[in-house]
Motif scaffolding. Structure first.
Motif, PDB file in Angstrom:
ATOM      1  N   HIS A  10       0.765  -1.315  -0.081  1.00  0.00           N
ATOM      2  CA  HIS A  10      -0.053  -0.104   0.060  1.00  0.00           C
ATOM      3  C   HIS A  10       0.859   1.128   0.108  1.00  0.00           C
ATOM      4  CE1 HIS A  10       0.488  -1.152   4.229  1.00  0.00           C
ATOM      5  NE2 HIS A  10       0.951   0.097   4.353  1.00  0.00           N
ATOM      6  N   ASP A  11       0.240   2.428  -0.422  1.00  0.00           N
ATOM      7  CA  ASP A  11       0.776   3.687  -0.099  1.00  0.00           C
ATOM      8  C   ASP A  11       0.944   4.024   1.458  1.00  0.00           C
ATOM      9  OD1 ASP A  11       0.877   3.809  -3.001  1.00  0.00           O
ATOM     10  OD2 ASP A  11      -0.586   5.337  -3.225  1.00  0.00           O
ATOM     11  N   ALA A  12       2.011   5.068   1.516  1.00  0.00           N
ATOM     12  CA  ALA A  12       2.118   5.967   2.522  1.00  0.00           C
ATOM     13  C   ALA A  12       1.899   4.767   3.818  1.00  0.00           C
ATOM     14  CB  ALA A  12       1.110   6.794   3.057  1.00  0.00           C
ATOM     15  N   PRO A  13       2.954   3.828   4.074  1.00  0.00           N
ATOM     16  CA  PRO A  13       2.975   2.886   5.151  1.00  0.00           C
ATOM     17  C   PRO A  13       3.075   3.888   6.355  1.00  0.00           C
ATOM     18  CG  PRO A  13       4.661   2.578   4.244  1.00  0.00           C
ATOM     19  CD  PRO A  13       4.105   3.633   3.080  1.00  0.00           C
ATOM     20  N   ASP A  14       2.300   3.490   7.602  1.00  0.00           N
ATOM     21  CA  ASP A  14       2.489   4.222   8.708  1.00  0.00           C
ATOM     22  C   ASP A  14       2.536   3.388   9.895  1.00  0.00           C
ATOM     23  OD1 ASP A  14       1.526   6.347  10.940  1.00  0.00           O
ATOM     24  OD2 ASP A  14       1.956   7.544   9.407  1.00  0.00           O
ATOM     25  N   GLY A  15       1.655   3.239  11.005  1.00  0.00           N
ATOM     26  CA  GLY A  15       1.553   2.666  12.072  1.00  0.00           C
ATOM     27  C   GLY A  15       1.856   1.373  12.098  1.00  0.00           C
ATOM     28  N   GLY A  16       2.513   0.363  12.966  1.00  0.00           N
ATOM     29  CA  GLY A  16       2.569  -1.104  12.498  1.00  0.00           C
ATOM     30  C   GLY A  16       2.858  -1.663  13.773  1.00  0.00           C
ATOM     31  N   ALA A  17       2.352  -2.964  13.884  1.00  0.00           N
ATOM     32  CA  ALA A  17       2.726  -4.055  14.965  1.00  0.00           C
ATOM     33  C   ALA A  17       3.289  -5.347  14.497  1.00  0.00           C
ATOM     34  CB  ALA A  17       1.673  -3.899  15.854  1.00  0.00           C
ATOM     35  N   CYS A  18       3.750  -6.069  15.260  1.00  0.00           N
ATOM     36  CA  CYS A  18       4.209  -7.541  14.953  1.00  0.00           C
ATOM     37  C   CYS A  18       3.260  -8.509  15.896  1.00  0.00           C
ATOM     38  CB  CYS A  18       5.416  -7.904  15.003  1.00  0.00           C
ATOM     39  SG  CYS A  18       6.420  -7.316  14.081  1.00  0.00           S
ATOM     40  N   PHE A  19       2.776  -9.692  15.326  1.00  0.00           N
ATOM     41  CA  PHE A  19       2.034 -10.785  15.887  1.00  0.00           C
ATOM     42  C   PHE A  19       2.591 -12.064  15.791  1.00  0.00           C
ATOM     43  CE2 PHE A  19      -0.702  -7.252  15.049  1.00  0.00           C
ATOM     44  CZ  PHE A  19      -1.460  -6.995  16.235  1.00  0.00           C
ATOM     45  N   ALA A  20       2.573 -12.903  16.921  1.00  0.00           N
ATOM     46  CA  ALA A  20       3.278 -14.120  16.774  1.00  0.00           C
ATOM     47  C   ALA A  20       2.153 -14.873  15.974  1.00  0.00           C
ATOM     48  CB  ALA A  20       3.473 -14.762  18.117  1.00  0.00           C
ATOM     49  N   ASP A  21       2.779 -15.821  15.120  1.00  0.00           N
ATOM     50  CA  ASP A  21       1.940 -16.562  14.180  1.00  0.00           C
ATOM     51  C   ASP A  21       2.715 -17.976  14.158  1.00  0.00           C
ATOM     52  OD1 ASP A  21       0.277 -17.481  12.047  1.00  0.00           O
ATOM     53  OD2 ASP A  21       1.667 -17.186  10.642  1.00  0.00           O
ATOM     54  N   GLY A  22       2.375 -18.893  15.105  1.00  0.00           N
ATOM     55  CA  GLY A  22       3.197 -20.098  15.465  1.00  0.00           C
ATOM     56  C   GLY A  22       4.406 -20.103  15.536  1.00  0.00           C
ATOM     57  N   GLY A  39       9.291   7.703   1.122  1.00  0.00           N
ATOM     58  CA  GLY A  39      10.439   7.218   0.427  1.00  0.00           C
ATOM     59  C   GLY A  39      11.256   8.391   0.071  1.00  0.00           C
ATOM     60  N   SER A  40      12.160   8.271  -1.153  1.00  0.00           N
ATOM     61  CA  SER A  40      12.980   9.011  -1.464  1.00  0.00           C
ATOM     62  C   SER A  40      12.547  10.341  -2.282  1.00  0.00           C
ATOM     63  CB  SER A  40      14.318   8.573  -2.293  1.00  0.00           C
ATOM     64  OG  SER A  40      13.669   7.875  -3.271  1.00  0.00           O
ATOM     65  N   SER A  41      11.396   9.863  -2.727  1.00  0.00           N
ATOM     66  CA  SER A  41      10.585  10.996  -3.693  1.00  0.00           C
ATOM     67  C   SER A  41       9.919  11.913  -3.111  1.00  0.00           C
ATOM     68  CB  SER A  41       9.819  10.379  -4.817  1.00  0.00           C
ATOM     69  OG  SER A  41       8.658   9.870  -4.236  1.00  0.00           O
ATOM     70  N   GLY A  42       9.469  11.596  -1.641  1.00  0.00           N
ATOM     71  CA  GLY A  42       8.727  12.502  -1.140  1.00  0.00           C
ATOM     72  C   GLY A  42       7.136  11.927  -1.302  1.00  0.00           C
ATOM     73  N   SER A  43       6.753  11.104  -2.107  1.00  0.00           N
ATOM     74  CA  SER A  43       5.583  10.792  -2.592  1.00  0.00           C
ATOM     75  C   SER A  43       5.003   9.782  -1.801  1.00  0.00           C
ATOM     76  CB  SER A  43       5.605  10.450  -4.228  1.00  0.00           C
ATOM     77  OG  SER A  43       4.324   9.674  -4.477  1.00  0.00           O
ATOM     78  N   SER A  44       3.533   9.804  -1.407  1.00  0.00           N
ATOM     79  CA  SER A  44       3.053   8.584  -0.900  1.00  0.00           C
ATOM     80  C   SER A  44       2.923   7.287  -1.502  1.00  0.00           C
ATOM     81  CB  SER A  44       1.659   9.023  -0.397  1.00  0.00           C
ATOM     82  OG  SER A  44       0.851   9.058  -1.608  1.00  0.00           O
ATOM     83  N   SER A  45       3.274   7.423  -2.847  1.00  0.00           N
ATOM     84  CA  SER A  45       3.448   6.106  -3.735  1.00  0.00           C
ATOM     85  C   SER A  45       4.668   5.613  -3.527  1.00  0.00           C
ATOM     86  CB  SER A  45       3.182   6.387  -5.381  1.00  0.00           C
ATOM     87  OG  SER A  45       3.922   7.454  -5.732  1.00  0.00           O
ATOM     88  N   ALA A  46       5.746   6.173  -2.846  1.00  0.00           N
ATOM     89  CA  ALA A  46       7.056   5.705  -2.760  1.00  0.00           C
ATOM     90  C   ALA A  46       7.592   5.164  -1.469  1.00  0.00           C
ATOM     91  CB  ALA A  46       8.071   6.914  -3.239  1.00  0.00           C
ATOM     92  N   GLY A  47       6.498   4.741  -0.548  1.00  0.00           N
ATOM     93  CA  GLY A  47       6.798   4.376   0.676  1.00  0.00           C
ATOM     94  C   GLY A  47       7.717   2.941   0.631  1.00  0.00           C
ATOM     95  N   VAL A  48       8.653   2.836   1.641  1.00  0.00           N
ATOM     96  CA  VAL A  48       9.556   1.958   1.667  1.00  0.00           C
ATOM     97  C   VAL A  48       9.278   1.146   3.233  1.00  0.00           C
ATOM     98  CG1 VAL A  48      11.741   0.811   1.429  1.00  0.00           C
ATOM     99  CG2 VAL A  48      11.071   2.948   0.211  1.00  0.00           C
ATOM    100  N   THR A  49       9.167  -0.141   3.396  1.00  0.00           N
ATOM    101  CA  THR A  49       8.995  -0.491   4.543  1.00  0.00           C
ATOM    102  C   THR A  49      10.514  -1.703   4.977  1.00  0.00           C
ATOM    103  OG1 THR A  49       6.883  -0.729   4.525  1.00  0.00           O
ATOM    104  CG2 THR A  49       7.801  -2.383   5.973  1.00  0.00           C
ATOM    105  N   TYR A  50      11.028  -1.621   6.011  1.00  0.00           N
ATOM    106  CA  TYR A  50      12.422  -2.042   6.330  1.00  0.00           C
ATOM    107  C   TYR A  50      12.304  -3.104   7.177  1.00  0.00           C
ATOM    108  CZ  TYR A  50      13.972   2.182   3.900  1.00  0.00           C
ATOM    109  OH  TYR A  50      14.199   3.130   2.879  1.00  0.00           O
TER     110      TYR A  50
END
Length: 385
Positions: free
Chosen positions: A77-89, A366-377
């Motif tokens: 998706h565009d503009a990735p924001d808040g997140g969390a992790c959940f155990a899955d097995g 991301g590097s372009s400043g556009s919501s379509s350029a989000g990067v998740t690490y």
């Protein structure tokens, strides 16, 4: 602030890390965190992904906006924001909001025990400007709309059950949420310059369909005691929730929120502060204020916040130097990582895998400043336990 007694464990059934300690002096308050050497040393040169990290740490890109997540058929998706992790097995799931309007929503990436991506999918559609949120002890993700009279949506990180709107939690410009299983409350921030700090008390713990919305009341000082008062009309119309209770304490742009060990921390971007509320003692104080540090403040543009099993707080910057900084239990604030070449973006969604060995986050534009350029690490390395 004396976070000396640490719980080095993960919250059972959720991805949230438990850490922290307690205020032991009642009404006596310590100075906010000050700059100093971080536990992992200085940042090295930028790696192939433009991320500067301490020695022994490495990064990888797990998703890019409008590109297929590796090993799946799902477009991130565009503009990735808040997140969390959940155990899955033996593996885990990382969920991430999309802060666009209209559209918004949230997605998830699934990992196996080795950290290999095994799936990616949508968990929320049809909402607006989903900014931050929070995990619940019953393993759902609360995705919050950062719009006037916005909703909280309860979503399923596995994507099996349909997302459910939770109007009883109040309609306001939501930002983040943090669940407190001891008091059976969910704390929430409000992203406006005169916003408030709330808690929602479900009628039945684990069921957010009904309950009581309350607002924190306190004086104008940066430390003191507080009480809670019920918001008469959580629907927020015609009078906004923040204007319904006399004496409600105002906060300048509420952002991230994190709970552990009888303490809730939250950030306010308008004044670059991290607040600490000792729930057992009924007191509050500043954990960090960039105007009160000695020398150049390492942390500015405070935004999302999370915690590690070590007791360290990790705070993402909206702007600033595009860093994630940490505040140690000894009240030292220092950079942990920096993303280079993304000056028009912000760091979002920091969250640890259930074992505390991997940190996920995004550069929203991301590097372009556009919501379509989000990067998740993803960052791996010798995180202290």
């Amino acid at each position: 602030m004396e976070r000396r007694s640490l719980l080095r464990a993960a919250v059972i059934g959720t991805s949230a890390a438990v850490f922290g300690g307690t205020l032991t002096r009642g009404a006596a308050y310590a100075a906010p965190a000050q700059p100093g050497p971080g536990p992992y040393g200085a940042l090295g040169a930028a790696d192939a992904h433009g991320v500067q990290l301490p020695a022994g740490f490495s990064s990888r890109v797990i998703a890019r906006s409008r590109q297929t997540v590796a090993g799946t058929s799902y477009g991130w998706h565009d503009a990735p924001d808040g997140g969390a992790c959940f155990a899955d097995g033996s593996g885990w799931i990382y969920v991430s909001n999309s802060e666009i309007n209209p559209g918004g929503g949230a997605s998830a990436v699934r990992f196996d025990a080795a950290g290999t991506i095994t799936g990616a999918y949508r968990i929320l559609s049809g909402s607006r400007q989903n900014c931050a949120g929070g995990a619940t002890p019953w393993r759902t993700w609360l995705s919050c709309e950062e719009v006037d009279r916005g909703y909280v949506y309860e979503t399923d990180p596995w994507g099996v059950n349909a997302a459910v709107r939770r109007p009883a939690m109040g309609r306001f410009k939501h930002e983040a949420a943090a669940a407190d299983p001891v008091r059976r409350a969910v704390y929430m921030t409000e992203d406006t310059g005169d916003g408030c700090f709330y808690r929602f008390l479900p009628t039945t713990w684990g069921d957010l369909s009904a309950g009581t919305l309350q607002v924190l009341r306190a004086g104008s000082a940066t430390s003191g005691t507080f009480t809670w008062a019920t918001v008469p009309d959580p629907d927020g119309s015609p009078t906004a929730t923040r204007n319904q209770v006399s004496g409600a304490k105002r906060f300048n742009g509420g952002e991230g929120c994190h709970y552990a060990d009888d303490t809730v921390w939250f950030t306010t971007k308008g004044d670059n502060r991290v607040w600490q509320i000792n729930l057992a003692a009924g007191s509050y104080e500043l954990a960090y204020d960039d105007s009160l540090v000695s020398g150049t403040p390492p942390l500015t543009g405070v935004d999302n916040i999370t915690g590690a099993p070590s007791g360290d707080l990790y705070i993402a910057e909206d702007g600033g130097n595009m860093e994630i900084c940490l505040i140690t239990p000894d009240d030292v604030v220092a950079p942990f990582l920096r993303v280079t070449g993304h000056s028009g973006s912000e760091i979002t969604g920091p969250a640890f895998s259930p074992d505390g060995r991997r940190l996920y986050f995004s550069s929203q534009r991301g590097s372009s400043g556009s919501s379509s350029a989000g990067v998740t690490y993803e960052v791996t390395g010798p995180f202290r336990g």
